[in-house]
Design a protein around this motif. Structure first.
Motif, PDB file in Angstrom:
ATOM      1  N   THR A 111     -42.195  19.572  -5.869  1.00 46.05           N
ATOM      2  CA  THR A 111     -41.580  19.444  -7.190  1.00 46.05           C
ATOM      3  C   THR A 111     -41.138  20.803  -7.709  1.00 46.05           C
ATOM      4  O   THR A 111     -40.017  20.948  -8.218  1.00 46.05           O
ATOM      5  N   LEU A 142     -37.289  21.845  -8.597  1.00 44.62           N
ATOM      6  CA  LEU A 142     -36.933  22.306  -9.938  1.00 44.62           C
ATOM      7  C   LEU A 142     -36.315  23.704  -9.921  1.00 44.62           C
ATOM      8  O   LEU A 142     -35.515  24.032 -10.788  1.00 44.62           O
ATOM      9  N   ASN A 143     -36.665  24.509  -8.924  1.00 47.45           N
ATOM     10  CA  ASN A 143     -36.122  25.860  -8.813  1.00 47.45           C
ATOM     11  C   ASN A 143     -34.910  25.946  -7.896  1.00 47.45           C
ATOM     12  O   ASN A 143     -34.402  27.032  -7.640  1.00 47.45           O
ATOM     13  N   SER A 192     -43.023  13.647 -10.566  1.00 47.47           N
ATOM     14  CA  SER A 192     -43.135  14.102 -11.960  1.00 47.47           C
ATOM     15  C   SER A 192     -44.520  13.807 -12.528  1.00 47.47           C
ATOM     16  O   SER A 192     -45.052  14.592 -13.310  1.00 47.47           O
ATOM     17  N   GLN A 234     -39.187  14.464 -18.982  1.00 52.75           N
ATOM     18  CA  GLN A 234     -38.263  15.580 -18.835  1.00 52.75           C
ATOM     19  C   GLN A 234     -38.223  16.075 -17.393  1.00 52.75           C
ATOM     20  O   GLN A 234     -37.153  16.368 -16.862  1.00 52.75           O
ATOM     21  N   VAL A 235     -39.374  16.164 -16.754  1.00 50.19           N
ATOM     22  CA  VAL A 235     -39.418  16.591 -15.350  1.00 50.19           C
ATOM     23  C   VAL A 235     -38.722  15.544 -14.476  1.00 50.19           C
ATOM     24  O   VAL A 235     -37.953  15.897 -13.578  1.00 50.19           O
ATOM     25  N   LYS A 247     -36.282  13.547 -15.314  1.00 48.59           N
ATOM     26  CA  LYS A 247     -34.832  13.710 -15.511  1.00 48.59           C
ATOM     27  C   LYS A 247     -34.308  14.948 -14.793  1.00 48.59           C
ATOM     28  O   LYS A 247     -33.236  14.921 -14.199  1.00 48.59           O
ATOM     29  N   SER A 248     -35.075  16.031 -14.854  1.00 45.61           N
ATOM     30  CA  SER A 248     -34.657  17.260 -14.161  1.00 45.61           C
ATOM     31  C   SER A 248     -34.593  17.047 -12.657  1.00 45.61           C
ATOM     32  O   SER A 248     -33.654  17.498 -11.991  1.00 45.61           O
ATOM     33  N   GLU A 301     -31.522  14.987 -11.866  1.00 44.02           N
ATOM     34  CA  GLU A 301     -30.293  15.782 -11.980  1.00 44.02           C
ATOM     35  C   GLU A 301     -30.114  16.767 -10.827  1.00 44.02           C
ATOM     36  O   GLU A 301     -28.993  17.148 -10.510  1.00 44.02           O
ATOM     37  N   LYS A 302     -31.209  17.191 -10.208  1.00 44.80           N
ATOM     38  CA  LYS A 302     -31.135  18.155  -9.102  1.00 44.80           C
ATOM     39  C   LYS A 302     -30.570  17.531  -7.828  1.00 44.80           C
ATOM     40  O   LYS A 302     -30.085  18.243  -6.957  1.00 44.80           O
TER      41      LYS A 302
END
Length: 177
Positions: A71, A75-76, A134, A147-148, A150-151, A154-155
């Motif tokens: 994860t 995210l990065n 998440s 929020q995680v 969704k992030s 989106e990635k």
């Protein structure tokens, strides 16, 4: 008074040995026996070793930590390709999932057992995977978890699958989601 579940901890090298043995196909219930035999026969030593349930817990902890690490990597990353591939073992069907990060590194996320390998199933397994990632990453509040999620969603900039017949429909459903 100490918390009883933390009184008996094992070194990182013992934990890594248990994981390596399990990866090599040794059952969790046999890991300590294998370590004990090798230590005694090669070095004449005995150690206090994990029980079968502790060996299973070590494996479970490693699984969770690998998902948290995955994860963080996603995210990065500036973009991620999600690969899904189907396979079967002993008349059971599975969907495997992997991620390719923008730097080219590959993360294997394991397999999910499924009844069919259609576009709806691919979407459900993808959403379940993102939800699991998440959930393991954030256990503070539902808003933070959302929020995680969704992030992570989106990635994902591209999708790939070995199921060409369902890929177009899967892409559409994923984009709608």
């Amino acid at each position: 008074m100490k918390n009883s579940c933390y009184e008996k901890r094992f070194s990182d090298s013992t934990r890594l040995t248990v994981l390596a043995l399990q990866e090599a196909g040794v059952a969790a219930s046999k890991c300590s026996t294998v370590i004990d035999v090798v230590l005694w026969n090669l070095f004449g030593q005995k150690l206090d070793l994990p029980s079968a349930s502790t060996a299973e817990n070590i494996s479970d902890e490693a699984h969770v930590l690998s998902k948290v690490h995955a994860t963080e990597k996603v995210l990065n990353s500036s973009g991620v390709t999600l690969h899904t591939h189907g396979t079967s073992r002993q008349k059971r069907q599975y969907i495997g999932q992997q991620l390719t990060l923008s730097n080219g590194s590959l993360i294997n996320l394991g397999f999910s057992e499924v009844a069919t390998e259609d576009s709806e199933t691919l979407l459900i397994t993808t959403i379940n995977l993102l939800d699991e990632l998440s959930d393991l990453y954030c256990h503070v509040s539902p808003q933070e978890k959302d929020q995680v999620f969704k992030s992570l969603l989106e990635k994902i900039t591209s999708l790939m699958s070995d199921r060409a017949a369902v890929m177009q429909c899967y892409n559409k459903k994923f984009n709608v989601y």
